[in-house]
Design an enzyme around this catalytic site. Structure first.
Site, mmCIF file in Angstrom:
data_model
loop_
_atom_site.group_PDB
_atom_site.id
_atom_site.type_symbol
_atom_site.label_atom_id
_atom_site.label_comp_id
_atom_site.label_asym_id
_atom_site.label_seq_id
_atom_site.Cartn_x
_atom_site.Cartn_y
_atom_site.Cartn_z
ATOM 1 N N LYS A 71 0.679 -1.252 0.098
ATOM 2 C CA LYS A 71 0.016 -0.002 -0.074
ATOM 3 C C LYS A 71 0.924 1.399 0.022
ATOM 4 O O LYS A 71 0.449 2.304 -0.623
ATOM 5 C CB LYS A 71 -0.707 -0.073 1.371
ATOM 6 C CG LYS A 71 -1.987 -1.111 1.198
ATOM 7 C CD LYS A 71 -2.983 -0.877 2.392
ATOM 8 C CE LYS A 71 -3.911 -1.877 2.351
ATOM 9 N NZ LYS A 71 -4.922 -2.016 3.761
ATOM 10 N N ASP A 107 -9.969 2.655 2.411
ATOM 11 C CA ASP A 107 -9.693 2.400 3.708
ATOM 12 C C ASP A 107 -10.565 3.482 4.972
ATOM 13 O O ASP A 107 -11.080 2.914 5.543
ATOM 14 C CB ASP A 107 -8.569 1.956 4.295
ATOM 15 C CG ASP A 107 -7.986 0.473 3.721
ATOM 16 O OD1 ASP A 107 -8.823 -0.379 3.351
ATOM 17 O OD2 ASP A 107 -6.809 0.382 3.320
HETATM 18 N N1 LIG Z 1 -11.011 -4.267 8.794
HETATM 19 C C1 LIG Z 1 -10.159 -3.808 7.368
HETATM 20 O O1 LIG Z 1 -10.798 -3.754 6.452
HETATM 21 C C2 LIG Z 1 -8.730 -3.782 7.923
HETATM 22 C C3 LIG Z 1 -7.973 -2.889 6.934
HETATM 23 C C4 LIG Z 1 -6.569 -2.833 7.397
HETATM 24 C C5 LIG Z 1 -6.058 -3.455 8.369
HETATM 25 N N2 LIG Z 1 -7.074 -4.231 9.557
HETATM 26 C C6 LIG Z 1 -6.424 -4.746 10.422
HETATM 27 O O2 LIG Z 1 -5.705 -3.794 11.527
HETATM 28 C C7 LIG Z 1 -4.769 -4.433 12.136
HETATM 29 C C8 LIG Z 1 -3.400 -3.710 11.877
HETATM 30 O O3 LIG Z 1 -3.223 -3.616 10.357
HETATM 31 P P1 LIG Z 1 -1.917 -2.610 9.808
HETATM 32 O O4 LIG Z 1 -1.825 -2.841 8.440
HETATM 33 O O5 LIG Z 1 -2.037 -1.441 10.459
HETATM 34 O O6 LIG Z 1 -0.650 -3.420 10.467
HETATM 35 P P2 LIG Z 1 0.881 -2.540 10.659
HETATM 36 O O7 LIG Z 1 0.996 -1.553 9.848
HETATM 37 O O8 LIG Z 1 1.716 -3.743 10.702
HETATM 38 O O9 LIG Z 1 0.688 -2.016 12.260
HETATM 39 C C9 LIG Z 1 0.722 -2.916 13.387
HETATM 40 C C10 LIG Z 1 0.474 -1.870 14.493
HETATM 41 O O10 LIG Z 1 -0.023 -2.665 15.461
HETATM 42 C C11 LIG Z 1 1.393 -2.601 16.654
HETATM 43 N N3 LIG Z 1 1.369 -4.077 17.124
HETATM 44 C C12 LIG Z 1 1.713 -5.197 16.591
HETATM 45 N N4 LIG Z 1 1.868 -5.998 17.259
HETATM 46 C C13 LIG Z 1 1.408 -5.642 18.541
HETATM 47 C C14 LIG Z 1 1.486 -6.292 20.058
HETATM 48 N N5 LIG Z 1 1.788 -7.550 19.989
HETATM 49 N N6 LIG Z 1 1.367 -5.539 20.827
HETATM 50 C C15 LIG Z 1 0.902 -4.067 20.815
HETATM 51 N N7 LIG Z 1 0.966 -3.463 19.425
HETATM 52 C C16 LIG Z 1 1.303 -4.311 18.325
HETATM 53 C C17 LIG Z 1 2.264 -2.013 15.828
HETATM 54 O O11 LIG Z 1 3.039 -1.412 17.028
HETATM 55 P P3 LIG Z 1 4.609 -0.955 16.506
HETATM 56 O O12 LIG Z 1 4.753 0.209 15.977
HETATM 57 O O13 LIG Z 1 5.089 -0.728 18.146
HETATM 58 O O14 LIG Z 1 5.347 -2.109 15.845
HETATM 59 C C18 LIG Z 1 1.669 -1.122 14.913
HETATM 60 O O15 LIG Z 1 1.362 0.123 15.490
HETATM 61 C C19 LIG Z 1 -4.503 -5.694 11.517
HETATM 62 O O16 LIG Z 1 -5.171 -6.765 12.505
HETATM 63 C C20 LIG Z 1 -5.463 -5.976 10.201
HETATM 64 O O17 LIG Z 1 -5.902 -7.245 10.045
HETATM 65 C C21 LIG Z 1 -8.440 -4.344 9.184
#
Ligand SMILES: NC(=O)c1ccc[n+]([C@@H]2O[C@H](COP(=O)([O-])OP(=O)(O)OC[C@H]3O[C@@H](n4cnc5c(N)ncnc54)[C@H](OP(=O)(O)O)[C@@H]3O)[C@@H](O)[C@H]2O)c1
Length: 285
Positions: A71, A107
């Site tokens: 993305k 999104d």
């Molecule tokens: N419903 C939908 O349409 C949709 C769309 C997009 C995403 N999502 C969901 O949103 C979530 C995040 O996706 P993303 O694309 O934003 O991922 P990402 O860019 O990898 O970001 C993940 C975030 O979560 C934090 N994190 C990861 N593991 C953690 C843990 N064990 N404890 C605390 N914080 C943690 C990270 O913190 P750090 O910065 O400290 O690493 C970061 O801020 C996923 O579950 C994804 O499936 C849903």
């Protein structure tokens, strides 16, 4: 409807793509409206994003969605990027207009549409986002655009929350706060009306791990939204239910980002209810 010589091809680029629900959702929508279109998953590794985008032109695809890890990386390869996607720094939808590739982020408006469908208007409300990754970026820009009174971003790595808050302030006049995911949670939740989990904590296959907060930290004026949609009812949402909060899964955002992409590609009103039904059926399988 079978695939013919005139069939318009759309797709999803990402790595991995095998478990994506987008093909089911988009093909359901194409069929429902009787459109001669098909949507396919394409495994595209990060290193190949440039040639994959070139292939959209070369193969005359109608458009594609982008998922992890493409993305952000796709932006330099596009001919045009709409303003909101540029602010967010991420494109999840490309529209091919006669060889000119335009990037959008559905999104963010998809998240707002899912809130609206749940009867929640963020205007004038204080909000808390857990996480500062790609999804948190889209959600925070959506909330700023939706007129939120304040946006508190709590993250494990506070520097990343600070960077997001800075980017947000550069685009919108919205009061922002940043903090640590655990130690700053209680203060942030006081007076807040929306809590969004934008971390993968609680997502399948780690769905039994402890949620980021428990019922005694929640108050009844909160709408608790988990962006995770697998499982549909996360441990966090179970805590929200036990605390008598309203709660919302990530299915709505998934469906609405897809519905808005469909609309950009076809110019047709998306059959969002049918798309949601297809996603829920696939998730329950
Ligand atoms: N419903 C939908 O349409 C949709 C769309 C997009 C995403 N999502 C969901 O949103 C979530 C995040 O996706 P993303 O694309 O934003 O991922 P990402 O860019 O990898 O970001 C993940 C975030 O979560 C934090 N994190 C990861 N593991 C953690 C843990 N064990 N404890 C605390 N914080 C943690 C990270 O913190 P750090 O910065 O400290 O690493 C970061 O801020 C996923 O579950 C994804 O499936 C849903």
């Amino acid at each position: 409807m079978g695939i013919k010589g005139m069939t318009k091809v759309y797709g999803l680029f990402g790595d991995p793509v095998e478990h994506s629900l987008s093909p089911i959702m988009q093909n359901t929508a194409f069929q429902a409206l009787g459109l001669d279109c098909v949507y396919l998953p394409f495994l595209v590794q990060s290193k190949d994003i440039g040639s994959a985008v070139q292939a959209v032109r070369a193969l005359h695809l109608g458009g594609v969605n982008l998922t992890i890890p493409l993305k952000e990386r796709v932006l330099p390869y596009l001919d045009e990027v709409e303003k909101e996607a540029e602010f967010i720094g991420a494109v999840n939808t490309i529209v091919n207009r006669n060889g000119r590739l335009c990037g959008y982020n559905t999104d963010a408006p998809g998240f707002l549409a899912s809130l609206k469908a749940a009867g929640f208007n963020p205007s004038g409300k204080n909000t808390v986002i857990l996480g500062a990754g790609g999804a948190a970026r889209a959600v925070s820009f959506a909330l700023a655009q939706g007129g939120a009174a304040g946006i508190n971003i709590l993250n494990r790595s506070v520097e990343k929350a600070e960077k997001l808050a800075q980017d947000l302030k550069a685009a919108y006049q919205v009061p922002t706060g940043v903090g640590d995911l655990s130690s700053d949670l209680a203060a942030a939740l006081k007076g807040a009306e929306l809590l969004v989990n934008a971390t993968p904590v609680g997502m399948y296959p780690n769905h039994t791990s402890a949620p980021l907060l428990t019922r005694n930290q929640l108050h009844q004026r909160l709408l608790v939204c988990d962006l995770i949609y697998n499982p549909l009812q996360t441990r966090l949402l179970e805590e929200a239910e036990a605390a008598n909060c309203r709660f919302l899964s990530g299915v709505g955002m998934l469906v609405w980002q897809g519905a808005l992409a469909f609309q950009l590609w076809t110019g047709e009103k998306p059959p969002a209810a049918l798309m949601e039904e297809a996603v829920l059926k696939a998730l329950k399988r």
